[in-house]
Design a protein around this motif. Structure first.
Motif, PDB file in Angstrom:
ATOM      1  N   VAL A 240      14.153 -70.858 -12.037  1.00 49.59           N
ATOM      2  CA  VAL A 240      15.008 -72.022 -11.818  1.00 49.59           C
ATOM      3  C   VAL A 240      14.269 -73.331 -12.076  1.00 49.59           C
ATOM      4  CG1 VAL A 240      16.441 -70.811 -10.147  1.00 49.59           C
ATOM      5  CG2 VAL A 240      14.462 -72.079  -9.349  1.00 49.59           C
ATOM      6  N   TYR A 241      12.930 -73.312 -12.091  1.00 45.74           N
ATOM      7  CA  TYR A 241      12.195 -74.555 -12.325  1.00 45.74           C
ATOM      8  C   TYR A 241      12.501 -75.099 -13.721  1.00 45.74           C
ATOM      9  CZ  TYR A 241       9.354 -72.800  -8.406  1.00 45.74           C
ATOM     10  OH  TYR A 241       8.932 -72.318  -7.197  1.00 45.74           O
TER      11      TYR A 241
ATOM     12  N   THR B 142      15.030 -74.365 -15.670  1.00 50.53           N
ATOM     13  CA  THR B 142      16.435 -74.757 -15.786  1.00 50.53           C
ATOM     14  C   THR B 142      16.671 -76.133 -15.176  1.00 50.53           C
ATOM     15  OG1 THR B 142      17.078 -72.428 -15.633  1.00 50.53           O
ATOM     16  CG2 THR B 142      18.796 -74.064 -15.216  1.00 50.53           C
ATOM     17  N   ARG B 143      16.035 -76.376 -14.038  1.00 50.93           N
ATOM     18  CA  ARG B 143      16.182 -77.679 -13.383  1.00 50.93           C
ATOM     19  C   ARG B 143      15.651 -78.798 -14.271  1.00 50.93           C
ATOM     20  NH1 ARG B 143      15.699 -79.516  -8.000  1.00 50.93           N
ATOM     21  NH2 ARG B 143      15.871 -81.784  -8.026  1.00 50.93           N
TER      22      ARG B 143
ATOM     23  N   GLY C 131      17.976 -79.537 -17.186  1.00 46.32           N
ATOM     24  CA  GLY C 131      19.142 -80.315 -16.770  1.00 46.32           C
ATOM     25  C   GLY C 131      18.820 -81.774 -16.522  1.00 46.32           C
ATOM     26  N   LEU C 132      17.542 -82.073 -16.242  1.00 52.43           N
ATOM     27  CA  LEU C 132      17.128 -83.462 -15.987  1.00 52.43           C
ATOM     28  C   LEU C 132      16.868 -84.237 -17.277  1.00 52.43           C
ATOM     29  CD1 LEU C 132      16.523 -85.171 -13.430  1.00 52.43           C
ATOM     30  CD2 LEU C 132      14.114 -84.510 -13.678  1.00 52.43           C
TER      31      LEU C 132
ATOM     32  N   ASP D   8      11.705 -85.057  -4.710  1.00 49.35           N
ATOM     33  CA  ASP D   8      11.845 -83.745  -5.337  1.00 49.35           C
ATOM     34  C   ASP D   8      11.090 -83.628  -6.653  1.00 49.35           C
ATOM     35  OD1 ASP D   8      13.462 -85.525  -6.649  1.00 49.35           O
ATOM     36  OD2 ASP D   8      15.157 -84.155  -6.869  1.00 49.35           O
TER      37      ASP D   8
ATOM     38  N   LEU E 114       8.363 -80.582 -10.609  1.00 53.17           N
ATOM     39  CA  LEU E 114       8.894 -80.490  -9.252  1.00 53.17           C
ATOM     40  C   LEU E 114       7.766 -80.560  -8.245  1.00 53.17           C
ATOM     41  CD1 LEU E 114      11.467 -77.578  -9.760  1.00 53.17           C
ATOM     42  CD2 LEU E 114      12.002 -80.000  -9.526  1.00 53.17           C
TER      43      LEU E 114
ATOM     44  N   GLU F 267       9.730 -79.376  -2.876  1.00 50.52           N
ATOM     45  CA  GLU F 267      10.995 -79.075  -3.554  1.00 50.52           C
ATOM     46  C   GLU F 267      10.994 -77.646  -4.092  1.00 50.52           C
ATOM     47  OE1 GLU F 267      14.817 -79.560  -5.314  1.00 50.52           O
ATOM     48  OE2 GLU F 267      13.738 -80.449  -3.628  1.00 50.52           O
ATOM     49  N   LYS F 268       9.843 -77.178  -4.573  1.00 48.54           N
ATOM     50  CA  LYS F 268       9.768 -75.793  -5.037  1.00 48.54           C
ATOM     51  C   LYS F 268      10.039 -74.816  -3.900  1.00 48.54           C
ATOM     52  CE  LYS F 268       6.567 -76.439  -8.933  1.00 48.54           C
ATOM     53  NZ  LYS F 268       5.243 -76.111  -9.488  1.00 48.54           N
TER      54      LYS F 268
ATOM     55  N   MET G 292      13.713 -74.942  -3.154  1.00 48.46           N
ATOM     56  CA  MET G 292      14.471 -74.292  -4.220  1.00 48.46           C
ATOM     57  C   MET G 292      14.316 -72.776  -4.152  1.00 48.46           C
ATOM     58  SD  MET G 292      14.123 -76.635  -7.628  1.00 48.46           S
ATOM     59  CE  MET G 292      15.172 -75.512  -8.535  1.00 48.46           C
TER      60      MET G 292
ATOM     61  N   THR H  71      17.403 -70.369  -3.825  1.00 52.92           N
ATOM     62  CA  THR H  71      17.623 -69.387  -4.881  1.00 52.92           C
ATOM     63  C   THR H  71      17.833 -67.990  -4.303  1.00 52.92           C
ATOM     64  OG1 THR H  71      16.294 -70.678  -6.436  1.00 52.92           O
ATOM     65  CG2 THR H  71      16.651 -68.359  -6.957  1.00 52.92           C
TER      66      THR H  71
END
Length: 547
Positions: A82-83, A85-86, A89-90, A152, A166, A170-171, A174, A178
């Motif tokens: 997910v890191y 992907t995050r 998205g940023l 974050d 991140l 925040e990790k 997350m 997750t």
């Protein structure tokens, strides 16, 4: 004198009858299970469904994995997925911020990374402080009580390269989100299939235990939950037959699922994703081939409509789990937020895909560390062994009680059989799952159930030696043994609660049957046995009694 008020007698017999009625369906397990499945298939309506009287209870004690057979999986969630992907998205927000200050920062270029960070090379190194300041405005507080006050994202620089990653808090947050989300989505997917009483539990920080009775194999279970079902709609840059061509920044190369040797170069940032889906159903296309229809939420519908209106004549890709399943050309503006996914599907594949999309996409992939298939034959052997154990324990206790206490032992034996029925009645009522350790709990309860009666009968013997009459001796026997009975069972019940709260899987199964067995054995020993003795004494009126 022995006396039990009429309302208490009615209440005791009412509870006994109710408990035995709730337990009754378990004596006709296959028949009632078929009836329940037919009712469920009929939308919960029992009209016209035969096989079991509708006025009788139809709840069953669910059989666990070790009794029914099924599949066992231990999965590890790849939380690091997910890191990246995050960060992807940023990127659009960072790009827009930096473009607005191009005079100070210069040109910007996204670099390819594999470490879960975002690296952007800027043309003017002197503008790095301004670039870092702009990107830091995108930081948000970490949504965690243990990391209050921290951001974050972490923004650093290395020469002319801006690095965005991140933060550690925040990790951690997350990772927890997750795993929780994966747990819920796995539960929804299994519930969609209609499987009875699955066990889905979190183990440790990033592992999930999944046990599903009645599933044919571990592979079948993996096909339901092992697919991430990440659905995205992405712009197509080009089509190629060379999958080794390196993509440009912000691009990726993905294979076509139904065209071997064909690859698509796509923009990595999707137009819309499966997270914005509100429904998915199996259907057929205009040529009668299996397909899946879908519908977006208002936000997804707006994005989808705007993109199709601005890109008429251009292809866009429907991507499922890093494979392009379809790449149609946009013929017209698609309003309303609904559409259809076509491909080389069978009816079963389209149904499974609809289930996966409805349940939602797993936020990260799963690595299966342990998988085991338990055949129904092994479950049948366990049930048979459990029946033999219960039968031997029950017969031994019945013989011992009758030989030791005569008629009073007979009353205790009747209460013991009622006790076993009440255990199954309560298990059926709460929808509990019976496992092999649960059977052990029932066997233990059978042995413990007569303890209270032994205490009472021995106390009555002591009172009879004091030259008291039968009625007075029995009354004192129950009154003076009550505190010892309650103390002993309360401590055992506390242990059962602790096992249930702290244990997992088989331990919980044992704790449930043990806890319920304690409640029913106290009820039958203190009230049912006493009521039987009172009814006998009122009718026989003996001058002396033998205990």
């Amino acid at each position: 004198m022995l006396h039990i008020e009429t309302w208490k007698r009615v209440l005791i017999w009412g509870l006994v009858v109710l408990g035995l009625l709730l337990a009754l369906p378990n004596a006709f397990y296959s028949r009632v299970e078929t009836y329940n499945d037919a009712v469920a298939a009929n939308g919960g309506d029992d009209t016209g469904v035969s096989g079991w009287p509708s006025f009788l209870p139809s709840g069953l004690v669910n059989l666990g994995l070790d009794l029914r057979g099924g599949a066992h999986l231990l999965a590890e969630v790849r939380v690091t997925d997910v890191y990246e992907t995050r960060m992807q998205g940023l990127w659009p927000e960072i790009r827009n911020l930096l473009r607005n200050e191009r005079e100070k920062i210069g040109t910007i270029r996204l670099l390819t990374t594999t470490d879960g960070t975002l690296k952007v090379r800027i043309g003017n190194a002197d503008g790095m402080p301004e670039a870092m300041r702009l990107v830091r405005t995108l930081a948000q507080p970490v949504s965690s009580l243990t990391a209050a006050g921290t951001d974050d994202i972490v923004v650093t620089s290395a020469g002319d390269t801006l690095v965005v990653g991140l933060s550690d808090p925040e990790k951690e947050a997350m990772d927890d989100r997750t795993v929780r989300q994966s747990l819920e989505i796995i539960r929804r997917r299994i519930d969609e299939v209609g499987t009875r009483e699955p066990t889905i539990q979190r183990q440790g920080t990033d592992r999930i235990l999944i046990e599903v009775p009645g599933v044919g194999s571990a592979d079948e279970l993996k096909s339901i939950i092992g697919t991430t079902a990440q659905l995205t709609f992405q712009p197509v840059v080009s089509r190629t037959s060379d999958g080794s061509t390196p993509p440009g920044p912000g691009e990726e190369v993905l294979p076509a699922s139904d065209e071997p040797g064909t690859f698509y170069v796509l923009e990595t940032v999707p137009v819309v994703s499966g997270e914005q889906l509100t429904d998915a159903q199996p259907t057929f296309d205009q040529n009668g081939r299996p397909a899946v229809s879908f519908r977006f939420n208002p936000s997804g519908a707006r994005k989808f409509g705007d993109y199709t209106a601005q890109n008429i004549g251009n292809p866009f890709a429907i991507v499922l789990d890093n494979e392009v399943i379809s790449a149609p050309v946009i013929q017209s503006h698609i309003a309303g937020g609904s559409g259809i996914i076509t491909g080389s599907f069978s009816v079963e594949e389209s149904t499974n895909l609809a289930v996966l999309l409805r349940a939602g996409a797993l936020p990260a992939g799963l690595d299966f560390l342990e998988e085991r298939t338990i055949g129904p034959e092994l479950g049948a052997d366990s049930i048979h062994a459990g029946q033999i154990a219960c039968l031997i324990a029950g017969v031994a206790v019945l013989v011992f009680m009758f030989a030791s206490y005569g008629l009073f032992g007979f009353f205790a034996n009747v209460a013991l059989m009622i006790n076993v029925g009440l255990i199954f009645g309560l298990l059926s009522m709460i929808g509990a799952t019976l496992t092999l350790p649960g059977i052990a709990g029932i066997v233990l309860t059978i042995g413990m159930a007569v303890d209270a009666n032994v205490l009472v009968f021995e106390r009555i013997r002591e009172e009879l030696k004091s030259a008291k009459g039968p009625a007075r001796a029995m009354e004192l026997g129950y009154d003076r043994a009550l505190s010892a009975i309650v103390d002993a069972n309360i401590t055992t019940f506390i242990i059962a609660v602790i096992l249930f709260l702290l244990g997992s899987g088989p331990v919980k199964g044992f704790a449930v049957t043990l806890g319920i067995g304690i409640l029913t054995s106290v009820f039958t020993a203190i009230w049912v046995t006493r009521l039987l003795i009172v009814l006998w004494f009122e009718r026989a009126r003996p001058k002396t009694i033998e205990v």
